[in-house]
Motif scaffolding. Structure first.
Motif, mmCIF file in Angstrom:
data_model
loop_
_atom_site.group_PDB
_atom_site.id
_atom_site.type_symbol
_atom_site.label_atom_id
_atom_site.label_comp_id
_atom_site.label_asym_id
_atom_site.label_seq_id
_atom_site.Cartn_x
_atom_site.Cartn_y
_atom_site.Cartn_z
ATOM 1 N N SER A 302 -32.276 7.911 -10.919
ATOM 2 C CA SER A 302 -31.091 7.543 -10.146
ATOM 3 C C SER A 302 -31.381 6.393 -9.186
ATOM 4 N N ASN A 303 -32.589 6.360 -8.630
ATOM 5 C CA ASN A 303 -32.925 5.235 -7.756
ATOM 6 C C ASN A 303 -32.990 3.932 -8.539
ATOM 7 N N ALA A 306 -29.606 2.755 -9.251
ATOM 8 C CA ALA A 306 -29.003 2.192 -8.050
ATOM 9 C C ALA A 306 -29.523 0.778 -7.792
ATOM 10 N N ARG A 309 -28.073 -1.748 -10.488
ATOM 11 C CA ARG A 309 -26.637 -1.993 -10.490
ATOM 12 C C ARG A 309 -26.217 -3.358 -9.914
ATOM 13 N N GLU A 325 -25.425 7.074 -14.726
ATOM 14 C CA GLU A 325 -25.140 7.648 -13.406
ATOM 15 C C GLU A 325 -24.530 9.036 -13.524
ATOM 16 N N SER A 599 -19.616 7.858 -1.578
ATOM 17 C CA SER A 599 -20.193 7.000 -2.600
ATOM 18 C C SER A 599 -21.204 7.772 -3.417
ATOM 19 N N PHE A 601 -23.794 6.349 -4.215
ATOM 20 C CA PHE A 601 -25.051 5.724 -3.801
ATOM 21 C C PHE A 601 -25.449 6.189 -2.421
ATOM 22 N N VAL A 605 -29.163 2.072 -0.253
ATOM 23 C CA VAL A 605 -28.717 1.220 -1.350
ATOM 24 C C VAL A 605 -27.471 0.452 -0.940
ATOM 25 N N THR A 620 -22.270 11.728 0.139
ATOM 26 C CA THR A 620 -22.755 11.276 -1.151
ATOM 27 C C THR A 620 -22.127 12.121 -2.245
#
Ligand SMILES: Nc1ncnc2c1ncn2[C@@H]1O[C@H](COP(=O)(O)OP(=O)(O)OP(=O)(O)O)[C@@H](O)[C@H]1O
Ligand SMILES: [Mg+2]
Length: 635
Positions: A302-303, A306, A309, A325, A599, A601, A605, A620
């Protein structure tokens, strides 16, 4: 006066022979008395028993042979009177020898009359039966001792039955164990101690038949006391036969072994519980380990997504990235459930009233049901507070309700209840005595087969088709309940399944700090319609009146038009104006508006990409109702 047999007026040889015969009889004292009781003849048996020679005793009164006390009570004259009036006197009693010693005598006295019916004396026959009496006495004494022994036993019910099963005696143990007095049971049939079911199947008769055929019948079973209560009895019935082998009855020994049975059962239960606990413990360890590793991997994914993106331009690439995602957030949801089961999830503990949580979550729970199901909620009038993680409780309740729906495919009832209960030590598993809050979901669905009931909380245990269930729902509920120092209770029988979360309650002297949200207006902004819908639901659940907007522009229009908006809840990343800009603009129009941003994110980020974020609170995605409620309170 002369005794008749030796009367000179009777010269017959016959009588002389008879006299000699009597004289020589050794085993019986045979002698005659005058009507007044004076000894008038004596034979050798008399001499042998009593020790007097004929010379010594003839002419003396026969009362000499009685003990002083018997003489004082007038026994000698009574004996003669009885013989005279009834024609015979028969008795046993102590008599005295010449040397003063006693012997037990059997005595017969016959009156003798002449031809005219005048009493001319008495014939007396005495036998020394001391030995026989002693034997009888010692037999009687030993029987008596035995009877007293049996009577006195209190740990065993010992009693006898006739061949037909009628009770003929009763001991202290029988009275103690069964509660009946001797007078209540003697003469009645022993089947009264059996349960109705056993009576119906004819067990009492079978027991006697077995005892008759094999000599003994032994078994254990429920028996009924006088007060109707039951006890677990160990029973032995022995048949008793006489010397000819004929059945004369039964001896029955019954012991109350309820305690022993209870202990054995408890031990068995404890062992099963221990096994189950150990099993859950080791599955928990394993699950926790895997979940952690997996979570770390997922974090990297996921990082990386991010970070990737911002550098992506093409629509196709962005769509693919969004797919990743979504999969990642679905994955992290699963991980959260696994961690919950492993009791390793970090909780945000709050002191809350469960009723309030259910109320604010009701609309979500209702939506989980379908039209075939009659869904009801019954809340306790009064509940003490509990300390829990609200989001965890919400997802636990949601899973229970979804499970109940899945189990009720062709319709039925689902009832969610809350209840304040009091438990004694170990009444439910290892829970200490105290006050608890019980949240139950009952359904009238297909139920849980007994063979899987102990497995359904295991992670990944599911009976649902692939894609329908992951088998993690109850794992989360279980872990949550355990971590909150409570437990999960599962009962499924008679067409009803009830799964309950039992949580320790807190004392009520600290107030429920949670404030109900007022009926304020929330403006929700998101460019994705499905996300927008869910967010709207969340705010409705929290008691807000909701207005929705698909873009920041639309939102601004609404804010300008209606000035009464209390909360702005907006997605950050939207085409056109982003959520941060929107927030700032809204603040300038309405300085008192609460702004909360959402978000997928994390803050770092977003900060890299946008400025002005620090002015606002951020949740989040995927977010939880409780999280939003909490943020709103702090905004
Ligand atoms: N109310 C119920 N009635 C009958 N069976 C139930 C009920 N609740 C749970 N079960 C059984 O327990 C199993 C495990 O439930 P659990 O909630 O852990 O997983 P799931 O519902 O199968 O999947 P998931 O909750 O992850 O979507 C279910 O598959 C079902 O067989
Ligand atoms: Mg489930």
């Amino acid at each position: 006066m002369n005794p008749p047999v030796i009367s000179p007026s009777n010269p017959l040889v016959e009588s002389e022979r008879f006299r000699l015969l009597v004289q020589s009889v050794n085993d019986y004292a045979i002698y005659m008395l005058s009507p007044e009781g004076i000894v008038s003849s004596w034979n050798s048996g008399a001499q042998r028993f009593k020790g007097y020679t004929a010379d010594e005793i003839i002419g003396q009164h026969f009362s000499k042979f009685y003990r002083d006390e018997d003489r004082a009570r007038g026994l000698p004259s009574n004996a003669l009177n009885t013989a005279r009036t009834s024609g015979k006197f028969e008795d046993e009693g102590w008599r005295v020898r010449k040397d003063g010693s006693f012997f037990w005598a059997s005595v017969i006295i016959d009156p003798i009359q002449d031809d005219d019916g005048n009493l001319i004396g008495f014939a007396k026959i005495t036998r020394d039966i001391t030995e026989r009496k002693q034997a009888a006495e010692s037999l009687h004494a030993s029987e008596e001792r035995f009877r007293l022994l049996v009577q006195g036993v209190t740990d065993y019910a010992i009693y006898m039955l006739s061949p037909a099963g009628i009770i003929t005696n009763w001991n202290a143990g029988a009275k103690r164990i069964k509660g009946y007095e001797e007078s209540e049971v003697i003469g009645t049939h022993f089947s009264r101690f059996y349960t109705e079911d056993d009576q119906q199947t004819g067990l009492p008769a079978k027991a006697l038949a077995t005892a008759t055929a094999l000599g003994v019948f032994e078994n254990e079973g429920w028996r009924v006391r006088k007060d109707g209560s039951k006890f677990w009895a160990h029973v032995v019935i022995d048949s008793i036969k006489n010397a000819n082998g004929e059945l004369i009855g039964f001896a029955k020994v019954t012991r109350d072994v309820t305690e022993r049975r209870k202990t054995a059962e408890e031990l068995k239960k404890a062992q099963a519980a221990l096994f189950q606990a150990q099993k859950m413990e080791s599955i928990g360890l394993l699950t926790g380990g895997i979940a952690h590793d997996f979570n770390n991997l997922l974090n990297i994914v996921s990082n990386s997504v991010a970070l990737l993106r911002p550098s992506l331009d093409g629509a196709k690439e962005i769509r693919l990235l969004e797919g990743i995602e979504k999969a990642t957030s679905r994955g992290s949801l699963l991980i959260q459930q696994l961690l919950a089961f492993a009791k390793q999830q970090t909780f945000t503990l709050e002191r809350r009233n469960v009723n309030r949580i259910v109320e604010s979550f009701e609309s979500v729970l209702r939506r989980a049901n379908n039209s075939l199901i009659q869904f009801n909620i019954k809340l306790a009038d009064h509940l003490p507070p509990v300390e829990i993680d609200v989001a965890q409780l919400e997802s636990a309740m949601l899973n229970l309700v979804i499970n109940a729906c899945d189990a009720t495919p062709s319709g039925g009832k689902i009832l969610l209840t809350t209840e304040a209960i009091q438990l004694s030590e170990h009444e439910i598993e290892k829970l200490p005595a105290g006050n608890y809050v019980k949240i139950s979901v009952l359904d009238t669905g297909h139920g849980i087969p007994p063979e899987i009931i102990s497995r359904i909380v295991e992670p990944f245990f599911t009976t649902k088709p692939i894609g329908k269930g992951t088998g993690l729902g109850l794992s989360q509920v279980y872990g949550f309940a355990q971590q909150a120092n409570g437990t999960l209770q599962i009962i499924s029988s008679n067409g009803q399944t009830t799964i309950s979360i039992i949580l320790p309650s807190l004392s009520e002297d600290v107030m429920d700090l949670h404030q109900e949200p007022a009926s304020e207006i929330a403006l929700i902004v998101d460019d994705q319609p499905d996300v927008l819908e869910i967010a709207a639901e969340v705010f409705k659940t929290l008691g807000y009146d909701v207005i929705c907007a698909n873009s920041a522009r639309e939102a601004l229009e609404i804010i300008e038009r209606s000035k009464g908006i209390d909360v702005l809840f907006s997605d950050v990343m939207m085409p056109g104006m982003n959520g941060i800009e929107l927030g700032h603009k809204a603040k300038t129009i309405m300085p008192n508006i609460k702004v909360l941003l959402a978000s997928g994110f994390t803050t770092p980020v977003l900060k890299e990409r946008y400025s002005g974020l620090e002015s606002f609170d951020l949740v989040t995605k995927p977010y939880k109702v409780s999280e939003i409620a909490k943020k709103l309170r702090s905004v």
